[in-house]
Design a protein around this motif. Sequence first.
Motif, PDB file in Angstrom:
ATOM      1  N   ARG A  79      -4.991  10.413   1.318  1.00  0.00           N
ATOM      2  CA  ARG A  79      -5.871  10.240   0.175  1.00  0.00           C
ATOM      3  C   ARG A  79      -7.357  10.464   0.731  1.00  0.00           C
ATOM      4  NH1 ARG A  79      -4.108   4.837  -3.371  1.00  0.00           N
ATOM      5  NH2 ARG A  79      -1.718   5.129  -2.701  1.00  0.00           N
ATOM      6  N   ILE A 117       9.002  -2.816  -7.814  1.00  0.00           N
ATOM      7  CA  ILE A 117       9.418  -2.501  -6.706  1.00  0.00           C
ATOM      8  C   ILE A 117       8.537  -2.842  -5.518  1.00  0.00           C
ATOM      9  CG2 ILE A 117       8.829  -0.213  -6.440  1.00  0.00           C
ATOM     10  CD1 ILE A 117      11.744   0.471  -5.641  1.00  0.00           C
ATOM     11  N   ASP A 118       7.217  -3.046  -5.867  1.00  0.00           N
ATOM     12  CA  ASP A 118       6.396  -3.245  -4.433  1.00  0.00           C
ATOM     13  C   ASP A 118       5.271  -4.246  -4.768  1.00  0.00           C
ATOM     14  OD1 ASP A 118       4.721  -1.863  -6.356  1.00  0.00           O
ATOM     15  OD2 ASP A 118       3.518  -0.878  -4.514  1.00  0.00           O
ATOM     16  N   GLU A 119       5.635  -4.950  -5.633  1.00  0.00           N
ATOM     17  CA  GLU A 119       4.667  -6.261  -6.041  1.00  0.00           C
ATOM     18  C   GLU A 119       5.272  -7.423  -6.177  1.00  0.00           C
ATOM     19  OE1 GLU A 119       2.246  -5.006  -9.774  1.00  0.00           O
ATOM     20  OE2 GLU A 119       3.043  -3.239  -8.656  1.00  0.00           O
ATOM     21  N   ASP A 153       0.844  -1.216  -0.012  1.00  0.00           N
ATOM     22  CA  ASP A 153       0.189   0.048  -0.098  1.00  0.00           C
ATOM     23  C   ASP A 153       1.053   1.285  -0.131  1.00  0.00           C
ATOM     24  OD1 ASP A 153      -2.341  -1.689   0.236  1.00  0.00           O
ATOM     25  OD2 ASP A 153      -1.839  -1.956   2.565  1.00  0.00           O
ATOM     26  N   ALA A 154       0.568   2.224  -0.678  1.00  0.00           N
ATOM     27  CA  ALA A 154       1.470   3.526  -1.035  1.00  0.00           C
ATOM     28  C   ALA A 154       2.786   3.459  -0.630  1.00  0.00           C
ATOM     29  CB  ALA A 154       0.616   4.430   0.059  1.00  0.00           C
ATOM     30  N   PHE A 155       3.402   2.541  -1.463  1.00  0.00           N
ATOM     31  CA  PHE A 155       4.736   1.862  -1.099  1.00  0.00           C
ATOM     32  C   PHE A 155       5.751   3.064  -0.478  1.00  0.00           C
ATOM     33  CE2 PHE A 155       8.851  -0.067  -2.122  1.00  0.00           C
ATOM     34  CZ  PHE A 155       8.908  -1.009  -0.852  1.00  0.00           C
ATOM     35  N   TYR A 156       6.087   3.803  -1.404  1.00  0.00           N
ATOM     36  CA  TYR A 156       6.999   4.822  -0.934  1.00  0.00           C
ATOM     37  C   TYR A 156       6.748   5.708   0.374  1.00  0.00           C
ATOM     38  CZ  TYR A 156       9.112   4.572  -5.670  1.00  0.00           C
ATOM     39  OH  TYR A 156       9.858   3.981  -6.811  1.00  0.00           O
ATOM     40  N   ILE A 188       4.773  11.801  -5.529  1.00  0.00           N
ATOM     41  CA  ILE A 188       4.933  10.434  -6.170  1.00  0.00           C
ATOM     42  C   ILE A 188       4.121   9.412  -5.377  1.00  0.00           C
ATOM     43  CG2 ILE A 188       6.667  11.064  -7.813  1.00  0.00           C
ATOM     44  CD1 ILE A 188       8.492   9.420  -5.743  1.00  0.00           C
ATOM     45  N   ALA A 189       3.922   9.489  -4.127  1.00  0.00           N
ATOM     46  CA  ALA A 189       3.302   8.662  -3.393  1.00  0.00           C
ATOM     47  C   ALA A 189       2.396   9.231  -2.550  1.00  0.00           C
ATOM     48  CB  ALA A 189       4.233   7.487  -2.670  1.00  0.00           C
TER      49      ALA A 189
END
Length: 670
Positions: A85, A168-170, A50-53, A78-79
């Motif tokens: 949100r 990078i995140d999945e 979730d909202a990785f960075y 960028i994140a």
Amino acid sequence: MSSPNFLESSPVSLSSQRRRKSAFTYRQLAQLATSATSCPLRVIAHIDLDAFYAQCEMVRLDIPPDKPLAVQQWQGLIAINYPARAFGLNRHVTITEAVKQCPDLIMQHVATWKEGDEKWAYHEDSFKNMATHKVSLDPYRLESRRILATIKDHLPAAPVSKVEKASIDEVFLDLSTHVHGIMLERFPELKGPPPYDDPTEQLPRPPTTALEWQTDALVDLDSTETEDDDPDWDDVAMVVASEIVRGVRAKIFEALKYTCSAGVARNKMLAKLGSAHKKPNQQTIIRNRAVHHFLSDFKFTKIRNLGGKLGDEIVAAFSTDTVKDLLEVPVEQLKKKIGDDTGTWLYNIIRGEDHSEVSPRTQIKSMLSAKSFRPSINTLDTAVRWIRIFVADIFSRLVEEGVLENKRRPKTLNLYHRQGAQTRSKSASIPMGRAMDETLLFDIAKGLLAQVVSEGRAWPCANLSLSVSGFEEGVTGNKGIGGFLLRGDEAKAISAAVRESSEVRNPETPPPSKRRRVEESGIQRFFGARQESSGGNSEREEQQDFHMKDEIREAHSPFDVPPSAQLASDDTPKAHAEMQSGHSDDDPSRYTCSRCNSTLLVTEQGEHDDWHFAKDLAADLAAEERTNTAAREQSRPSSTSSSTQPKGKGRGRPPNVVKAEKGQKKLQFG
Ligand code: TTP
Ligand code: CA
Ligand code: CA
């Protein structure tokens, strides 16, 4: 109604009457054990942070989970974390809008490499210094690696579980084999053997006790597919997989404090849609019986591989972007409009059919470190500082790839240089017979830059990029690392030959490894021919002779004039200096270069020095190649003769770059 393939073996196509037997066969169950991509019981998961960075920054800075935070890169976001949100923020809002909508928003800028620094860092003022900083994603890569390691730790090793890093995140997980094992333990009736030893016999039905879906989001069924249908083994497999995935997610949170969302389904495409379905920190199960209903609500442009140009073309061809509309189009018509292969693929994909494999061996093919300069840069000094950063950036990623253990290492270093509308690229082989380190890469990269500069028209430079490519598995039996070279490796070590391409290309996309080189330098052609040739010595010597002459001609060309000197005279630097000698002493705006005696304007000195530096490097590279060629020649004919080691080997840098270091010192790059 839909794809005949799958439905033949799916309970969905059968009547909703009670059945005494499963819709699945013993053979299909056996396929589950081997993670066969055609198995209708297959279970695939997709996990996406979730909202990785944003989470990386929250964890790093120990910010409470309910605080709104966005990750900033220059003037963009960028994140955005989920609390932010809730204020309506997304990636497209400007920083001003974001602060207006969410006054308490924490904005954390990404880490950057500062020009000249040896390591990236979080700089307070980086967003104001786009010209002198370069974004580093290392902190996120590092976290990504830790997450991947946690996932792998928690699951049985391959081939029981297959883990594919998708970004990078999945990750994708093929849980089929693992799930098969658990099902056999829990339901011994599955162990067989099949009646009459016939693998096409149907399995007994699973027990009718309600399946425990716990807190998963179960995708709804449509009106024709009811919950009253008894579960079959595919549902059981999904439940087991969802338990595993819940365990993985809990582990990631427990160990690293990250939340993620997941999708569980029969293939990669559905699993990926599933992980995005409910966020954050949730998992969605798309049972086979729910696939049709789930997909028909989608725009097909949301499907993996249909987000880009292909998706746009299909929208244009059929004047719709919904799966529902496209389901009406007969396969023949799809094929007619978009081609046989794509048409067939599309027909299946919108019906939830995807047999692509979860592939743990997806390996990095190249690494690029790049920077666009706004404003453009104008000196070699600055360019070399950036090259140093690129090298550090790439090297740290190479370390991750296991180059230090010599697991995989790249063969080629490429430099891209953009000046105005023109992009030039240069590449060199990375010698295989010695340990890879930053100094080696830096030296080669400087050599490539020197080539660009020595050709003139290098400034102003709008973009510089460095990449490594041509990864090879570690050479077995290579004792070259800090020790002796085998003959074959030495041959490779010799070829730190710089070759060039005059192609004009987009610098963000490194050239495909098999691109045709428009022009190769003599030495490179020589080595290329040498390595392929099984011909006699005479042919080789002839070639060598030819190329040696080539180089000599280049080094003493009458056109070989420093750019500044050219402005002042059409003569060679020497002649020019002679003509001008004496003037410089009494003209304070002029100076005489101690290297070539040219008299130049003082304002031209920087560029002129750069030119010498570049020339030195280029000459060093050429000299190195000549030395290596000679060494190789000497050691060649007899395989028993002791090999001639080029000077400087084993000292942590390629031979004959001593001069380059002088130039470096002179200009204080070091
Ligand atoms: P995503 O997984 O697309 O998004 P996300 O993790 O921020 O949010 P979500 O919860 O919806 O999955 O991208 C992963 C990271 O990649 C993201 O945190 C930042 C980076 N990224 C960019 O830098 N630019 C982009 O345009 C996108 C899409 C992502
Ligand atoms: Ca994500
Ligand atoms: Ca993602």
